[in-house]
Design an enzyme around this catalytic site. Structure first.
Site, mmCIF file in Angstrom:
data_model
loop_
_atom_site.group_PDB
_atom_site.id
_atom_site.type_symbol
_atom_site.label_atom_id
_atom_site.label_comp_id
_atom_site.label_asym_id
_atom_site.label_seq_id
_atom_site.Cartn_x
_atom_site.Cartn_y
_atom_site.Cartn_z
ATOM 1 N N ASN A 220 1.033 -1.235 0.139
ATOM 2 C CA ASN A 220 0.162 -0.017 0.101
ATOM 3 C C ASN A 220 1.034 1.182 0.085
ATOM 4 O O ASN A 220 2.207 1.243 0.127
ATOM 5 C CB ASN A 220 -0.774 -0.146 1.175
ATOM 6 N N ASP A 289 -3.815 -6.025 4.455
ATOM 7 C CA ASP A 289 -4.926 -6.824 5.188
ATOM 8 C C ASP A 289 -4.902 -8.512 4.738
ATOM 9 O O ASP A 289 -5.306 -9.233 5.431
ATOM 10 C CB ASP A 289 -6.329 -6.541 4.802
ATOM 11 N N LYS A 299 9.223 -16.041 -11.282
ATOM 12 C CA LYS A 299 8.286 -15.037 -11.976
ATOM 13 C C LYS A 299 6.960 -15.920 -12.378
ATOM 14 O O LYS A 299 7.299 -16.592 -13.543
ATOM 15 C CB LYS A 299 9.036 -14.161 -12.561
ATOM 16 N N PRO A 317 -2.830 -11.736 9.956
ATOM 17 C CA PRO A 317 -3.416 -11.702 11.661
ATOM 18 C C PRO A 317 -3.228 -10.307 12.094
ATOM 19 O O PRO A 317 -2.419 -9.457 11.356
ATOM 20 C CB PRO A 317 -2.176 -12.464 12.171
ATOM 21 N N ASP A 318 -4.046 -9.797 12.978
ATOM 22 C CA ASP A 318 -4.445 -8.474 13.252
ATOM 23 C C ASP A 318 -3.317 -8.249 14.465
ATOM 24 O O ASP A 318 -3.398 -8.750 15.708
ATOM 25 C CB ASP A 318 -5.724 -8.302 13.900
ATOM 26 N N ILE A 319 -2.065 -7.832 14.221
ATOM 27 C CA ILE A 319 -1.164 -7.583 15.192
ATOM 28 C C ILE A 319 -1.507 -6.798 16.303
ATOM 29 O O ILE A 319 -1.187 -7.138 17.564
ATOM 30 C CB ILE A 319 0.327 -6.999 14.540
ATOM 31 N N PHE A 339 -3.402 2.997 15.292
ATOM 32 C CA PHE A 339 -3.773 4.175 14.086
ATOM 33 C C PHE A 339 -5.042 3.586 13.138
ATOM 34 O O PHE A 339 -4.820 2.528 13.214
ATOM 35 C CB PHE A 339 -2.629 4.332 13.443
ATOM 36 N N LYS A 353 -13.221 1.220 15.436
ATOM 37 C CA LYS A 353 -12.055 0.196 15.343
ATOM 38 C C LYS A 353 -11.381 0.404 16.705
ATOM 39 O O LYS A 353 -10.822 -0.572 17.207
ATOM 40 C CB LYS A 353 -11.204 1.044 14.148
ATOM 41 N N LYS A 357 -10.349 -3.321 18.280
ATOM 42 C CA LYS A 357 -9.060 -3.555 18.450
ATOM 43 C C LYS A 357 -8.786 -3.795 20.105
ATOM 44 O O LYS A 357 -7.824 -4.019 20.398
ATOM 45 C CB LYS A 357 -8.091 -2.340 17.822
HETATM 46 N N1 CTP Z 1 -3.056 -3.544 12.296
HETATM 47 C C1 CTP Z 1 -2.283 -4.429 12.789
HETATM 48 N N2 CTP Z 1 -2.372 -5.655 12.080
HETATM 49 C C2 CTP Z 1 -3.298 -5.605 10.860
HETATM 50 C C3 CTP Z 1 -4.153 -4.657 10.545
HETATM 51 C C4 CTP Z 1 -4.007 -3.676 11.224
HETATM 52 O O1 CTP Z 1 -1.638 -4.386 13.637
HETATM 53 N N3 CTP Z 1 -3.161 -6.834 10.397
HETATM 54 C C5 CTP Z 1 -3.280 -2.043 13.184
HETATM 55 C C6 CTP Z 1 -2.681 -0.996 12.306
HETATM 56 O O2 CTP Z 1 -1.049 -0.900 12.589
HETATM 57 C C7 CTP Z 1 -3.380 0.266 12.848
HETATM 58 C C8 CTP Z 1 -4.568 -0.321 13.299
HETATM 59 O O3 CTP Z 1 -4.266 -1.691 13.364
HETATM 60 O O4 CTP Z 1 -2.638 0.571 14.090
HETATM 61 C C9 CTP Z 1 -5.713 -0.251 11.993
HETATM 62 O O5 CTP Z 1 -5.175 -0.502 10.968
HETATM 63 P P1 CTP Z 1 -6.274 -0.306 9.514
HETATM 64 O O6 CTP Z 1 -5.568 -0.897 8.355
HETATM 65 O O7 CTP Z 1 -6.842 1.142 9.697
HETATM 66 O O8 CTP Z 1 -7.199 -1.257 10.093
HETATM 67 P P2 CTP Z 1 -7.836 -2.553 9.853
HETATM 68 O O9 CTP Z 1 -7.908 -3.383 10.985
HETATM 69 O O10 CTP Z 1 -6.902 -3.266 9.029
HETATM 70 O O11 CTP Z 1 -9.257 -2.356 9.284
HETATM 71 P P3 CTP Z 1 -10.055 -1.817 7.867
HETATM 72 O O12 CTP Z 1 -8.940 -2.089 6.826
HETATM 73 O O13 CTP Z 1 -11.039 -2.847 7.698
HETATM 74 O O14 CTP Z 1 -10.330 -0.420 8.050
#
Ligand code: CTP
Length: 414
Positions: A220, A289, A299, A317-319, A339, A353, A357
């Site tokens: 991104n 994501d 390749k 995974p959502d860290i 953030f 959010k 979280k």
């Molecule tokens: N984050 C994380 N791990 C992930 C996704 C997000 O640690 N896999 C953390 C980001 O560093 C940030 C927060 O979660 O502090 C929100 O990230 P954001 O990308 O805005 O949200 P998402 O959880 O990905 O939700 P969405 O994309 O559906 O808005």
């Protein structure tokens, strides 16, 4: 406000005595003088005779905009006491370069030249002394130099780090003086309030890169600038900082430990390896994501069938959520900040959010309006509501956010 406008105010109102002693690194002192005045400081230059062999007082006078002092016998002050006036008026004395000989003189409390005289004569409780050593690697490593440095520290001096690299003498090693912009960063850091002293801050920053094959991947537009600015501000506030960075082209802030990662899984592993030592976790990273379920070792080629390859994705995974659920975070031993990069409806999205979280503080911003830019607007969302930090440079916002986080960590409700 532009970055340039911001940098001009970082040392506004500060009066700095810049001392030069003998060494090739005097050429960097000219750039440092410019950098200090550019940051708003009023600079008075004092040079030893040895320094005058390497660069002329005329150059330093032109760059500082003030006459240069070189001798204790200078008749310009009415009472002939340059050493008293110069040191009394200063907010700090910065000696750059500080030669091995000068450090030895300081360690012995000598006053045989104007610069060592005014270091000795300064009111130490009010006028800090910063030394930027510069010398050949053997001189730097010599037990006498190290002993003298320890003595100056015991006597209240603040010794800045030295760089490692090629030296003017042709040798390679430690002892080079830092570059002017690094020294400026050190001086600014020195003056910053130490609101996070004793804290260990872990920060994620930048995007992640999810490889599809050796040349392609999903990522991104996050530049990492906000996370890096926060790392710098937290370090300046006295914290020990570890920065886990996705692929970004940014220099590491001084004295920050940096760990480079590529994918979300790498970032998660690095966070889990370091989070137990942290007291604050700030997740600024724009973690991808999804990741491809399969990595192609070679390749992927077009096969002439007109059919693009099917790309199967798995959710990463959502860290942040995982860390926020950990026993230490729940017990209040680890303060977590998230953030949120949104593309609209910032308040509602950020509030939702924050709850999802499970973090006490979530910082919202509009992704498309900030990615890659040097400024931003932040919305701080906590259990009580939302506060806006108005548009400013990421550097200023990072400083404000660090102050805010420090108050929250200390239990003072912002
Ligand atoms: N984050 C994380 N791990 C992930 C996704 C997000 O640690 N896999 C953390 C980001 O560093 C940030 C927060 O979660 O502090 C929100 O990230 P954001 O990308 O805005 O949200 P998402 O959880 O990905 O939700 P969405 O994309 O559906 O808005």
């Amino acid at each position: 406000m532009s970055q340039a406008a911001n940098i001009q105010t970082e040392l506004a109102g500060r009066r700095i005595v810049l001392g030069l002693t003998g060494g090739v690194a005097c050429y960097k002192a000219a750039a440092l003088c410019r950098a200090l005045t550019g940051a708003g400081a009023a600079v008075r230059v004092v040079m030893t005779d040895a320094a005058c062999q390497f660069i002329t007082p005329v150059t330093m006078q032109a760059l500082s905009g003030h006459p240069v002092f070189t001798s204790p016998w200078d008749a310009r002050p009415d009472d002939g006491m340059a050493h008293i006036h110069i040191s009394r008026d200063a907010d700090a004395i910065v000696v750059a370069p500080a030669s091995a000989d000068f450090i030895a003189r300081l360690a012995q409390g000598r006053a045989s030249d104007l610069l060592s005289l005014l270091c000795l004569a300064r009111p130490a409780e009010r006028v800090p002394l910063l030394l930027a050593p510069a010398m050949n690697r053997e001189m730097w490593a010599h037990p006498a130099t190290q002993r003298n440095l320890r003595q100056t520290v015991d006597d209240g001096a603040h010794v800045l780090s030295v760089a490692y690299g090629a030296q003017a003498c042709g040798e390679i090693g430690a002892g080079r003086m830092l570059e002017a912009d690094q020294l400026l960063e050190e001086v600014i850091a020195f003056f910053a309030p130490k609101s996070l002293l004793g804290q260990r801050v872990l920060i994620t920053a930048g995007p992640t890169f999810e490889a599809i094959d050796p040349v392609r991947g999903l990522s991104n537009r996050s530049s990492g600038k906000m996370g890096f600015a926060l790392a710098r501000a937290a370090r300046e506030a006295g914290a020990q900082v570890t920065l886990i960075a996705g692929p970004v082209a940014l220099p590491t802030p001084a004295l920050v430990e940096r760990i480079d990662v590529q994918s979300a899984l790498d970032m998660r592993a690095a966070v889990l390896a370091h989070v137990d030592a942290a007291s604050v976790f700030i997740a600024t990273a724009a973690v991808a994501d999804w990741r491809p379920t399969q990595y192609a070792a070679h390749k992927i080629k077009k096969d002439g069938s007109d059919q693009p390859p099917a790309l199967a994705l798995a959710e990463n995974p959502d860290i942040l959520a995982e860390v926020a659920r950990s026993p230490r975070a729940r017990a209040g031993q680890l303060y977590c900040v998230g953030f949120a990069a949104e593309s609209g409806d910032l308040l509602a999205n950020a509030q939702a959010k924050r709850e999802r979280k499970g973090v006490p503080l979530l910082v919202g911003n509009l992704g498309p309006e900030t990615f890659g830019r040097d400024d931003n607007v932040l919305l701080l969302v906590d259990e009580h509501g939302a506060t806006e930090l108005p548009r400013a440079s990421k550097r200023q916002l990072a400083q404000q956010l660090v102050t805010d986080i420090a108050r929250r960590v200390a239990g003072v409700v912002a």
